[in-house]
Design a protein around this motif. Structure first.
Motif, PDB file in Angstrom:
ATOM      1  N   PRO A  65      -1.142 -39.972 -24.660  1.00  0.00           N
ATOM      2  CA  PRO A  65      -1.825 -41.070 -23.962  1.00  0.00           C
ATOM      3  C   PRO A  65      -3.115 -41.486 -24.665  1.00  0.00           C
ATOM      4  CG  PRO A  65      -1.171 -39.373 -22.412  1.00  0.00           C
ATOM      5  CD  PRO A  65      -0.829 -38.868 -23.776  1.00  0.00           C
ATOM      6  N   TYR A  66      -3.727 -40.529 -25.361  1.00  0.00           N
ATOM      7  CA  TYR A  66      -4.987 -40.842 -26.018  1.00  0.00           C
ATOM      8  C   TYR A  66      -4.799 -41.837 -27.162  1.00  0.00           C
ATOM      9  CZ  TYR A  66      -6.459 -36.962 -23.170  1.00  0.00           C
ATOM     10  OH  TYR A  66      -6.704 -36.163 -22.091  1.00  0.00           O
ATOM     11  N   TYR A  82      -2.959 -44.398 -26.844  1.00  0.00           N
ATOM     12  CA  TYR A  82      -2.930 -45.715 -26.200  1.00  0.00           C
ATOM     13  C   TYR A  82      -4.352 -46.205 -25.915  1.00  0.00           C
ATOM     14  CZ  TYR A  82       2.071 -45.177 -25.325  1.00  0.00           C
ATOM     15  OH  TYR A  82       3.421 -45.029 -25.465  1.00  0.00           O
ATOM     16  N   ILE A  83      -5.187 -45.288 -25.429  1.00  0.00           N
ATOM     17  CA  ILE A  83      -6.542 -45.716 -25.081  1.00  0.00           C
ATOM     18  C   ILE A  83      -7.476 -45.622 -26.281  1.00  0.00           C
ATOM     19  CG2 ILE A  83      -6.281 -45.114 -22.643  1.00  0.00           C
ATOM     20  CD1 ILE A  83      -7.986 -42.619 -23.204  1.00  0.00           C
ATOM     21  N   GLY A  84      -7.032 -44.907 -27.327  1.00  0.00           N
ATOM     22  CA  GLY A  84      -7.887 -44.670 -28.492  1.00  0.00           C
ATOM     23  C   GLY A  84      -8.438 -45.921 -29.159  1.00  0.00           C
ATOM     24  N   HIS A  89      -9.022 -48.886 -28.161  1.00  0.00           N
ATOM     25  CA  HIS A  89     -10.087 -49.525 -27.390  1.00  0.00           C
ATOM     26  C   HIS A  89     -11.325 -48.652 -27.321  1.00  0.00           C
ATOM     27  CE1 HIS A  89     -12.372 -50.224 -23.631  1.00  0.00           C
ATOM     28  NE2 HIS A  89     -12.406 -51.423 -24.150  1.00  0.00           N
ATOM     29  N   PHE A 111     -14.943 -49.714 -28.363  1.00  0.00           N
ATOM     30  CA  PHE A 111     -15.915 -49.687 -27.270  1.00  0.00           C
ATOM     31  C   PHE A 111     -17.134 -48.858 -27.653  1.00  0.00           C
ATOM     32  CE2 PHE A 111     -17.492 -47.229 -23.624  1.00  0.00           C
ATOM     33  CZ  PHE A 111     -17.920 -48.253 -22.796  1.00  0.00           C
ATOM     34  N   PHE A 141     -20.411 -54.453  -9.555  1.00  0.00           N
ATOM     35  CA  PHE A 141     -19.681 -53.212  -9.763  1.00  0.00           C
ATOM     36  C   PHE A 141     -19.138 -52.678  -8.432  1.00  0.00           C
ATOM     37  CE2 PHE A 141     -19.939 -48.495  -9.957  1.00  0.00           C
ATOM     38  CZ  PHE A 141     -18.872 -48.295 -10.815  1.00  0.00           C
ATOM     39  N   ARG A 144     -15.206 -52.014  -7.536  1.00  0.00           N
ATOM     40  CA  ARG A 144     -14.784 -50.687  -7.124  1.00  0.00           C
ATOM     41  C   ARG A 144     -14.066 -50.736  -5.780  1.00  0.00           C
ATOM     42  NH1 ARG A 144     -13.433 -46.497  -9.063  1.00  0.00           N
ATOM     43  NH2 ARG A 144     -14.580 -45.048  -7.771  1.00  0.00           N
ATOM     44  N   ALA A 165      -4.094 -49.902 -23.670  1.00  0.00           N
ATOM     45  CA  ALA A 165      -5.032 -49.104 -22.877  1.00  0.00           C
ATOM     46  C   ALA A 165      -4.714 -49.216 -21.385  1.00  0.00           C
ATOM     47  CB  ALA A 165      -6.464 -49.555 -23.157  1.00  0.00           C
ATOM     48  N   TYR A 168      -1.925 -49.790 -20.008  1.00  0.00           N
ATOM     49  CA  TYR A 168      -0.705 -49.032 -19.726  1.00  0.00           C
ATOM     50  C   TYR A 168      -1.034 -47.560 -19.489  1.00  0.00           C
ATOM     51  CZ  TYR A 168       3.846 -46.838 -20.402  1.00  0.00           C
ATOM     52  OH  TYR A 168       4.977 -46.087 -20.239  1.00  0.00           O
ATOM     53  N   ALA A 169      -1.828 -46.990 -20.378  1.00  0.00           N
ATOM     54  CA  ALA A 169      -2.181 -45.578 -20.230  1.00  0.00           C
ATOM     55  C   ALA A 169      -2.981 -45.337 -18.952  1.00  0.00           C
ATOM     56  CB  ALA A 169      -2.977 -45.109 -21.446  1.00  0.00           C
ATOM     57  N   TYR A 170      -3.945 -46.221 -18.667  1.00  0.00           N
ATOM     58  CA  TYR A 170      -4.789 -46.009 -17.489  1.00  0.00           C
ATOM     59  C   TYR A 170      -4.028 -46.217 -16.179  1.00  0.00           C
ATOM     60  CZ  TYR A 170      -8.933 -45.802 -20.466  1.00  0.00           C
ATOM     61  OH  TYR A 170      -9.853 -45.447 -21.405  1.00  0.00           O
ATOM     62  N   MET A 177       0.211 -43.554 -17.083  1.00  0.00           N
ATOM     63  CA  MET A 177       0.384 -42.250 -17.717  1.00  0.00           C
ATOM     64  C   MET A 177      -0.565 -41.264 -17.050  1.00  0.00           C
ATOM     65  SD  MET A 177       0.551 -43.504 -21.660  1.00  0.00           S
ATOM     66  CE  MET A 177       1.567 -42.305 -22.507  1.00  0.00           C
ATOM     67  N   PHE A 184      -2.937 -38.108 -17.685  1.00  0.00           N
ATOM     68  CA  PHE A 184      -3.566 -37.263 -18.702  1.00  0.00           C
ATOM     69  C   PHE A 184      -4.941 -36.848 -18.220  1.00  0.00           C
ATOM     70  CE2 PHE A 184      -4.304 -41.683 -19.757  1.00  0.00           C
ATOM     71  CZ  PHE A 184      -5.655 -41.749 -20.050  1.00  0.00           C
ATOM     72  N   LYS A 185      -5.430 -35.806 -18.869  1.00  0.00           N
ATOM     73  CA  LYS A 185      -6.696 -35.209 -18.453  1.00  0.00           C
ATOM     74  C   LYS A 185      -7.830 -36.214 -18.639  1.00  0.00           C
ATOM     75  CE  LYS A 185      -8.693 -30.702 -18.667  1.00  0.00           C
ATOM     76  NZ  LYS A 185      -9.137 -29.630 -19.536  1.00  0.00           N
ATOM     77  N   GLY A 186      -8.649 -36.359 -17.626  1.00  0.00           N
ATOM     78  CA  GLY A 186      -9.832 -37.205 -17.741  1.00  0.00           C
ATOM     79  C   GLY A 186      -9.561 -38.682 -17.561  1.00  0.00           C
ATOM     80  N   ILE A 242     -12.648 -41.285 -17.252  1.00  0.00           N
ATOM     81  CA  ILE A 242     -12.927 -42.229 -18.338  1.00  0.00           C
ATOM     82  C   ILE A 242     -12.931 -43.656 -17.802  1.00  0.00           C
ATOM     83  CG2 ILE A 242     -12.110 -43.163 -20.545  1.00  0.00           C
ATOM     84  CD1 ILE A 242     -10.811 -40.448 -21.103  1.00  0.00           C
ATOM     85  N   PHE A 243     -11.944 -43.949 -16.960  1.00  0.00           N
ATOM     86  CA  PHE A 243     -11.830 -45.325 -16.479  1.00  0.00           C
ATOM     87  C   PHE A 243     -13.027 -45.716 -15.614  1.00  0.00           C
ATOM     88  CE2 PHE A 243     -10.226 -48.820 -13.894  1.00  0.00           C
ATOM     89  CZ  PHE A 243      -9.851 -49.672 -14.909  1.00  0.00           C
ATOM     90  N   VAL A 244     -13.434 -44.827 -14.738  1.00  0.00           N
ATOM     91  CA  VAL A 244     -14.597 -45.132 -13.888  1.00  0.00           C
ATOM     92  C   VAL A 244     -15.841 -45.301 -14.749  1.00  0.00           C
ATOM     93  CG1 VAL A 244     -16.144 -44.199 -12.127  1.00  0.00           C
ATOM     94  CG2 VAL A 244     -13.673 -44.054 -11.813  1.00  0.00           C
ATOM     95  N   PHE A 245     -15.951 -44.463 -15.793  1.00  0.00           N
ATOM     96  CA  PHE A 245     -17.090 -44.596 -16.699  1.00  0.00           C
ATOM     97  C   PHE A 245     -17.086 -45.977 -17.373  1.00  0.00           C
ATOM     98  CE2 PHE A 245     -18.638 -44.257 -21.113  1.00  0.00           C
ATOM     99  CZ  PHE A 245     -19.981 -44.019 -20.847  1.00  0.00           C
ATOM    100  N   LEU A 246     -15.910 -46.383 -17.860  1.00  0.00           N
ATOM    101  CA  LEU A 246     -15.800 -47.705 -18.499  1.00  0.00           C
ATOM    102  C   LEU A 246     -16.225 -48.813 -17.538  1.00  0.00           C
ATOM    103  CD1 LEU A 246     -12.426 -47.529 -20.493  1.00  0.00           C
ATOM    104  CD2 LEU A 246     -14.744 -47.420 -21.403  1.00  0.00           C
ATOM    105  N   MET A 247     -15.720 -48.703 -16.300  1.00  0.00           N
ATOM    106  CA  MET A 247     -16.065 -49.712 -15.300  1.00  0.00           C
ATOM    107  C   MET A 247     -17.573 -49.771 -15.077  1.00  0.00           C
ATOM    108  SD  MET A 247     -13.364 -51.077 -13.365  1.00  0.00           S
ATOM    109  CE  MET A 247     -14.011 -51.033 -11.701  1.00  0.00           C
TER     110      MET A 247
END
Lengths: 310, 278
Positions: free
Chosen positions: A29-30, A32-34, A36, A40, A303, A307, B94, B96-98, B101, B103-105, B109-114
């Motif tokens: 999965p990393y 996929y997010i990597g 970005h 970032f 925000f 949320r 990204a 798709y993964a969030y 999928m 996975f750990k964290g 991570i997503f809340v931090f990004l937000m």
């Protein structure tokens, strides 16, 4: 060959392992997010933190920044003899004025337009498309167009109003011009949001109110406004954030004038960091942090909004 | 019935008056671009040109000595299209993964990004220039293409949309032996086309219209995109109405055409991103 039993077992286990072996092919999965996260970090997170650090340094954008503690803030906030003190006062003051003048207009005008459109008159689609259209244009194109419209001698506005107002270089006309342009250019999105909101209000509410003898004024303030409260709040927040970042309109329309009366803080930040002469990036960064703090207060509300939806 | 009839007429008249204000600058610009500067100087306020000319377009587009508008236009096109493609790839992966999928964290991570969406972009302006300079990207298209893809909001938007697709879809595809990447490519991507269209349109127009950042990272007139370029054009043609307005018109044509064909998406997108349902 002979011991078929073992073979069978082997085949079976191979069959079971088919899935796990496929799983080892699956990208983590990393990955996929990597992509970005890398961009970032390099282009948003790091420069933001570094921007805060820079505000505590002396820096010319070329050499190594020299840490000076709160000296930049001391200079721009309290040193009354400093030009940077004047810049912050003027720039932040004008930015606040701009927010104060434009935000109410950028709420009320699109609300009226949306209310008009909600009556479903002839030409609805055309009107909607027309009012939204300028949102798609760049600030520089719009400012060229309006600087010609407002021009003293060959501008059609002066010609058809039969006046010779110097719109872009005398007050209060410069502010009037800036607010007009900003409303013309930016209200599209808010209008569409209000339109959707107004569409969602049940007709029964209005009918019930009419039967109870409520006039249209009462209906607007008692039914319409409360029903679209959430959308109003949302648009106030996003509009305020975007107006705090005002830059192109005064830069190209009024050139910050007359006599700095429309020079906004972002213009001073740009000038100090990237203008001609030696860069004073530390001072620019300190100004940016102060502007950023103002924006952050408003963004915090946004925000909370997002949320809630999440 | 009578009452709604009257309110319809009132609304129509009000909108007609407002429409006049909204359409005049556009008509004025379009018509003036076909007037010769000489005609403007002598008969400034004829509504239609006395002589229709296309010379302004020839001058503005191909007079490469000082304001190479045609070159700027191509620069903008390359930058905006590239950034749109980059954003679509990065954001859909990204999101798709969030959203699908485990996975750990992930959620942390997503809340931090937000939360970082609260950080005002103005603070990173000066260091971002420094980074781009260190990468050797000053006066390079990459400076206008890549940093813009670092944003978070589009991921949020696409993720929201993906969450509306039932997880059963993925499960059954997985039972049939599909890998995560196959599910993403063959199953999810086709389903999220509407939201990707919105992201693409907004990325393209935002990139095309970006002003402050490109005016900082491009000082080579030849490399510049059209939006900061127009500031130079304004200086050049300050007293030349026809040419200045022609330049402005050329700059708004692409987003205008895009808008004509994709209006529906722009309208729908706002209810998507404003999020507060009517």
């Amino acid at each position: 060959m002979i011991n078929t039993g073992v073979n069978k077992e082997f085949n079976m286990s191979a069959g079971i392992e088919k899935n796990p072996s496929k799983k080892s092919f699956k990208l983590s999965p990393y990955l996929y997010i990597g992509p970005h996260l890398i961009l970032f970090t390099i282009f948003f997170l790091f420069p933001t933190l570094y921007g805060i650090y820079i505000s505590f340094t002396n820096w010319d954008l070329i050499g190594a920044p020299e840490f000076v503690g709160f000296a930049n803030y001391q200079e721009i906030l309290f040193n009354q003899d400093s030009t940077f003190y004047d810049q912050l006062r003027t720039g932040l003051g004008n930015t606040f004025k701009f927010v104060l003048f434009t935000v109410p207009a950028c709420i009320i005008v699109p609300l009226l337009l949306a209310a008009g459109l909600n009556a479903k008159p002839k030409g609805l689609k055309f009107f909607q498309a027309l009012f939204y259209m300028p949102t798609l244009f760049s600030v520089s194109a719009v400012m060229i167009i309006f600087s010609m419209l407002f021009s003293v001698s060959f501008g059609p506005i002066n010609h058809y109003l039969s006046v010779d107002t110097n719109w872009l270089a005398t007050q209060p006309y410069s502010w009037i011009a800036l607010v007009t342009v900003t409303v013309w250019w930016t209200i599209g999105a808010n209008m569409i949001i209000y339109q959707a909101a107004l569409n969602g209000i049940s007709k029964d509410l209005y009918e019930a109110a009419s039967i109870d003898g409520a006039n249209s004024f009462q209906r607007f303030f008692r039914i319409t406004l409360p029903s679209i409260r959430a959308q109003i709040l949302y648009t106030v927040v996003i509009t305020t954030i975007s107006q705090f970042n005002v830059y192109g309109q005064p830069l190209m329309l009024t050139k910050g004038g007359p006599t700095s009366s429309t020079t906004v803080l972002l213009m001073y930040i740009q000038e100090n960091a990237f203008g001609t002469g030696i860069s004073i990036a530390g001072i620019g960064a300190a100004m940016a942090v102060i502007l950023g703090l103002c924006i952050m207060v408003v963004s915090a509300i946004q925000f909370i909004f997002l949320r809630q939806r999440d | 019935m009578k009452k709604t009839g009257i309110s319809k007429i009132v609304a129509f008249i009000f909108l007609l008056l407002m429409a006049f204000i909204w359409i005049v600058p556009v008509l004025y610009t379009s018509i003036t671009s076909f007037k010769s500067e000489a005609d403007i100087q002598t008969n400034a306020f004829t509504i239609l040109p006395i002589n229709w000319v296309i010379g302004n377009y020839q001058d503005v587009l191909f007079d490469n000595t000082s304001a190479p508008v045609a070159k700027w236009f191509m620069n903008s096109l390359i930058i905006s299209v590239s950034q749109t493609i980059l954003v679509l790839v990065i954001v859909s992966l990204a999101a798709y993964a969030y959203s699908r999928m485990k996975f750990k964290g992930r959620d942390a991570i997503f809340v931090f990004l937000m939360a970082t969406m609260m950080f005002p972009a103005v603070v990173n302006l000066i260091p971002l220039y420094n980074i781009v300079d260190k990468l050797g990207w000053v006066n390079n298209y990459l400076a206008a293409i890549v940093p813009g893809a670092a944003g978070v909001f589009n991921i949020f938007l696409v993720r929201q949309f993906m969450k509306g697709i039932p997880m059963d879809f993925d499960e059954s595809a997985r039972v049939d032996g599909a890998s995560d990447f196959q599910i993403f490519l063959k199953l999810i991507l086709p389903l999220i086309k509407p939201v990707l269209t919105v992201v693409a349109l907004f990325t393209f127009t935002a990139s095309w219209n970006d002003f402050l950042w490109p005016s900082i990272v491009f000082n080579d007139v030849e490399k510049m995109p059209i939006t900061p370029g127009l500031q130079l054009l304004q200086g050049m043609y300050a007293l030349d109405v026809a040419h200045a307005l022609t330049g402005a018109l050329v700059a708004i044509v692409p987003t205008f055409i895009l808008y004509l064909f994709t209006q529906k998406y722009f309208m729908e997108s706002l209810s998507l991103s404003s999020g507060v349902k009517g």
